[in-house]
Design a protein around this motif. Structure first.
Motif, PDB file in Angstrom:
ATOM      1  N   ASP A 210       0.735  -1.169  -0.188  1.00 14.69           N
ATOM      2  CA  ASP A 210       0.007   0.130   0.188  1.00 14.69           C
ATOM      3  C   ASP A 210       0.927   1.246  -0.021  1.00 14.69           C
ATOM      4  O   ASP A 210       0.388   2.518   0.188  1.00 14.69           O
ATOM      5  CB  ASP A 210      -0.884  -0.015   1.097  1.00 14.69           C
ATOM      6  CG  ASP A 210      -0.497  -0.484   2.490  1.00 14.69           C
ATOM      7  OD1 ASP A 210       0.750  -0.609   2.598  1.00 14.69           O
ATOM      8  OD2 ASP A 210      -0.976  -0.467   3.398  1.00 14.69           O
TER       9      ASP A 210
ATOM     10  N   HIS B 113       1.851  12.854   7.144  1.00 14.59           N
ATOM     11  CA  HIS B 113       0.292  12.612   7.258  1.00 14.59           C
ATOM     12  C   HIS B 113      -0.125  13.945   7.224  1.00 14.59           C
ATOM     13  O   HIS B 113      -1.358  14.340   7.720  1.00 14.59           O
ATOM     14  CB  HIS B 113      -0.086  11.875   8.111  1.00 14.59           C
ATOM     15  CG  HIS B 113       0.087  10.365   8.092  1.00 14.59           C
ATOM     16  ND1 HIS B 113      -0.498   9.574   7.209  1.00 14.59           N
ATOM     17  CD2 HIS B 113       1.234   9.532   8.321  1.00 14.59           C
ATOM     18  CE1 HIS B 113       0.067   8.196   6.951  1.00 14.59           C
ATOM     19  NE2 HIS B 113       1.107   8.129   7.802  1.00 14.59           N
TER      20      HIS B 113
ATOM     21  N   GLN C 206       2.601   4.158   5.761  1.00 16.50           N
ATOM     22  CA  GLN C 206       1.190   3.261   5.706  1.00 16.50           C
ATOM     23  C   GLN C 206      -0.142   3.993   6.112  1.00 16.50           C
ATOM     24  O   GLN C 206       0.078   4.830   7.090  1.00 16.50           O
ATOM     25  CB  GLN C 206       1.550   2.188   6.714  1.00 16.50           C
ATOM     26  CG  GLN C 206       2.771   1.413   6.526  1.00 16.50           C
ATOM     27  CD  GLN C 206       2.449  -0.042   5.503  1.00 16.50           C
ATOM     28  OE1 GLN C 206       1.260  -0.372   5.446  1.00 16.50           O
ATOM     29  NE2 GLN C 206       3.451  -0.345   4.889  1.00 16.50           N
ATOM     30  N   PRO C 207      -0.898   3.814   5.232  1.00 13.93           N
ATOM     31  CA  PRO C 207      -2.290   4.334   5.696  1.00 13.93           C
ATOM     32  C   PRO C 207      -2.608   4.202   7.264  1.00 13.93           C
ATOM     33  O   PRO C 207      -3.378   5.175   7.839  1.00 13.93           O
ATOM     34  CB  PRO C 207      -3.133   3.655   4.929  1.00 13.93           C
ATOM     35  CG  PRO C 207      -2.464   2.931   4.032  1.00 13.93           C
ATOM     36  CD  PRO C 207      -1.111   2.928   4.167  1.00 13.93           C
ATOM     37  N   ALA C 208      -2.509   3.132   7.844  1.00 12.69           N
ATOM     38  CA  ALA C 208      -2.840   2.806   9.089  1.00 12.69           C
ATOM     39  C   ALA C 208      -2.205   3.733  10.204  1.00 12.69           C
ATOM     40  O   ALA C 208      -2.506   3.767  11.087  1.00 12.69           O
ATOM     41  CB  ALA C 208      -2.401   1.413   9.407  1.00 12.69           C
ATOM     42  N   ASN C 209      -1.027   4.461   9.773  1.00 16.96           N
ATOM     43  CA  ASN C 209      -0.394   5.315  10.658  1.00 16.96           C
ATOM     44  C   ASN C 209      -0.830   6.765  10.550  1.00 16.96           C
ATOM     45  O   ASN C 209      -0.140   7.696  11.053  1.00 16.96           O
ATOM     46  CB  ASN C 209       1.180   5.203  10.186  1.00 16.96           C
ATOM     47  CG  ASN C 209       1.848   4.010  10.816  1.00 16.96           C
ATOM     48  OD1 ASN C 209       1.353   3.546  11.859  1.00 16.96           O
ATOM     49  ND2 ASN C 209       2.855   3.366  10.215  1.00 16.96           N
TER      50      ASN C 209
ATOM     51  N   GLY D  58      -6.638   8.052  10.442  1.00 11.28           N
ATOM     52  CA  GLY D  58      -7.078   7.251   9.702  1.00 11.28           C
ATOM     53  C   GLY D  58      -7.727   7.685   8.370  1.00 11.28           C
ATOM     54  O   GLY D  58      -8.751   7.332   8.011  1.00 11.28           O
TER      55      GLY D  58
ATOM     56  N   SER E  47      -8.855   4.528   4.287  1.00 10.32           N
ATOM     57  CA  SER E  47      -9.030   3.265   4.746  1.00 10.32           C
ATOM     58  C   SER E  47      -8.361   2.312   3.617  1.00 10.32           C
ATOM     59  O   SER E  47      -7.675   2.952   2.511  1.00 10.32           O
ATOM     60  CB  SER E  47     -10.550   2.710   4.524  1.00 10.32           C
ATOM     61  OG  SER E  47     -10.834   2.869   2.913  1.00 10.32           O
ATOM     62  N   ARG E  48      -8.023   1.081   3.888  1.00  8.81           N
ATOM     63  CA  ARG E  48      -7.400   0.270   3.167  1.00  8.81           C
ATOM     64  C   ARG E  48      -8.048   0.023   1.849  1.00  8.81           C
ATOM     65  O   ARG E  48      -7.623  -0.071   0.624  1.00  8.81           O
ATOM     66  CB  ARG E  48      -7.021  -1.318   3.834  1.00  8.81           C
ATOM     67  CG  ARG E  48      -5.721  -1.311   4.101  1.00  8.81           C
ATOM     68  CD  ARG E  48      -5.551  -2.292   5.117  1.00  8.81           C
ATOM     69  NE  ARG E  48      -4.290  -1.883   6.063  1.00  8.81           N
ATOM     70  CZ  ARG E  48      -3.163  -1.626   5.999  1.00  8.81           C
ATOM     71  NH1 ARG E  48      -2.560  -2.391   4.855  1.00  8.81           N
ATOM     72  NH2 ARG E  48      -2.330  -1.368   6.762  1.00  8.81           N
TER      73      ARG E  48
ATOM     74  N   GLN F 202      -7.343   3.081  -0.347  1.00  5.02           N
ATOM     75  CA  GLN F 202      -6.096   2.922  -0.792  1.00  5.02           C
ATOM     76  C   GLN F 202      -6.079   1.983  -2.190  1.00  5.02           C
ATOM     77  O   GLN F 202      -5.176   2.104  -3.024  1.00  5.02           O
ATOM     78  CB  GLN F 202      -5.221   2.186   0.180  1.00  5.02           C
ATOM     79  CG  GLN F 202      -4.681   3.237   1.059  1.00  5.02           C
ATOM     80  CD  GLN F 202      -3.434   4.386   0.602  1.00  5.02           C
ATOM     81  OE1 GLN F 202      -2.807   3.946  -0.393  1.00  5.02           O
ATOM     82  NE2 GLN F 202      -3.668   5.769   0.838  1.00  5.02           N
TER      83      GLN F 202
END
Ligand code: PGA
Length: 270
Positions: free
Chosen positions: A33, A217, A244-247, A251, A254-255, A258
């Motif tokens: 991702d 971010h 990473q998007p989760a970081n 938020g 979302s995955r 992505q």
């Protein structure tokens, strides 16, 4: 508009074949991702591509012409032949060491595009520009002067690199980066219309594991161009992970979002 993050390394005039083991470790840590790309010295492009075929390997500069009597220079056709998929252009060290002008940078970008390579186009203000309150004006002027014809998000990314932040350990605040990226995005909108929303804007200048999450971010930051910290996997992988998007603190993506992100050309050839 969703843009996949791109974390790009710039090895500058550093590295030898022994250092390729760092690339192997970086490639092993890559996640689907986040796009990862490393610009290496010309001497390392062929062995780097052979060592890490899944990583996007690029050059650090390119000549605007396709071939000819330009001793010491490398053309886009040569980069492509060596297996590179992109090049950095217009880096402030080339602008200051070699006197590169905006017009030359634009011609370099167009050469890359002719040969199907992606470009990371660098722009950024000096300390004097910032101290005199002219940072945005100078960066916008550089962007207008060096943006290639046919500029499009599938092959062109812009790296905002304040000259005073490169290799110094100093960085702008996230607010200053957001302000500059907003000005860059607005200028792109004037120049290329709706496509501007999809062009990736990277921040570069003293990005480290410690500040990466905050910078990556911040609003309208789509990745990073990393110099010193890209030379080892130990310092670069945490920056990749921070992208990473989760970081994203809140938020932001979302995955699933992505996975729907726009495809960009900056990818390994394999
Ligand atoms: P730095 O370099 O990360 O060492 O500051 C960034 C760059 O010049 O691209």
């Amino acid at each position: 508009m969703i843009r996949r993050k791109l974390v790009a390394g710039n090895w500058k005039m550093n590295g030898n074949r022994a250092a390729l083991s760092e690339l192997v470790a970086i490639a092993a840590a890559a996640r689907p991702d986040v796009d990862v790309a490393i610009a290496v010295p010309a001497t390392l492009i062929i062995p780097a591509v052979a060592s890490v075929p899944r990583l996007a390997i690029g050059g650090e500069d390119v000549h605007p012409a396709d071939h000819g009597a330009h001793t010491g220079c490398i053309s886009a056709a040569m980069l492509k032949d060596a297996g590179a998929t992109f090049s950095v252009i217009g880096h402030s060290e080339r602008r200051s060491d070699c006197g590169e002008t905006d017009a030359e940078v634009r011609a370099k970008a167009e050469a890359l595009h002719r040969h199907g390579l992606a470009a990371i186009l660098c722009i950024g203000e000096t300390l004097a520009d910032r101290q005199s309150g002219r940072a945005v004006e100078m960066v916008v002027r550089q962007l207008i002067g060096s943006l290639p014809s046919q500029a499009a998000p599938d092959w062109l990314s812009i790296a905002y690199e304040p000259v005073w932040a490169i290799g110094t350990g100093h960085t702008p605040t996230a607010t200053e980066v957001v302000e500059m990226h907003g000005a860059i995005r607005a200028t792109l909108r004037d120049l290329i219309g709706g496509d501007a929303a999809v062009v990736r804007l990277l921040y570069g200048g003293s990005v480290t594991a410690d500040n990466a999450a905050q910078l990556l971010h911040a609003g309208d930051v789509d990745g990073a161009l990393v110099g010193g910290a890209s030379l080892t996997a130990a310092t670069f992988v945490p920056i990749m992970n921070a992208a990473q998007p989760a970081n994203a603190g809140a938020g932001r993506f979302s995955r699933a979002q992505q996975n729907n992100a726009v495809d960009h050309v900056i990818a390994a050839q394999a």
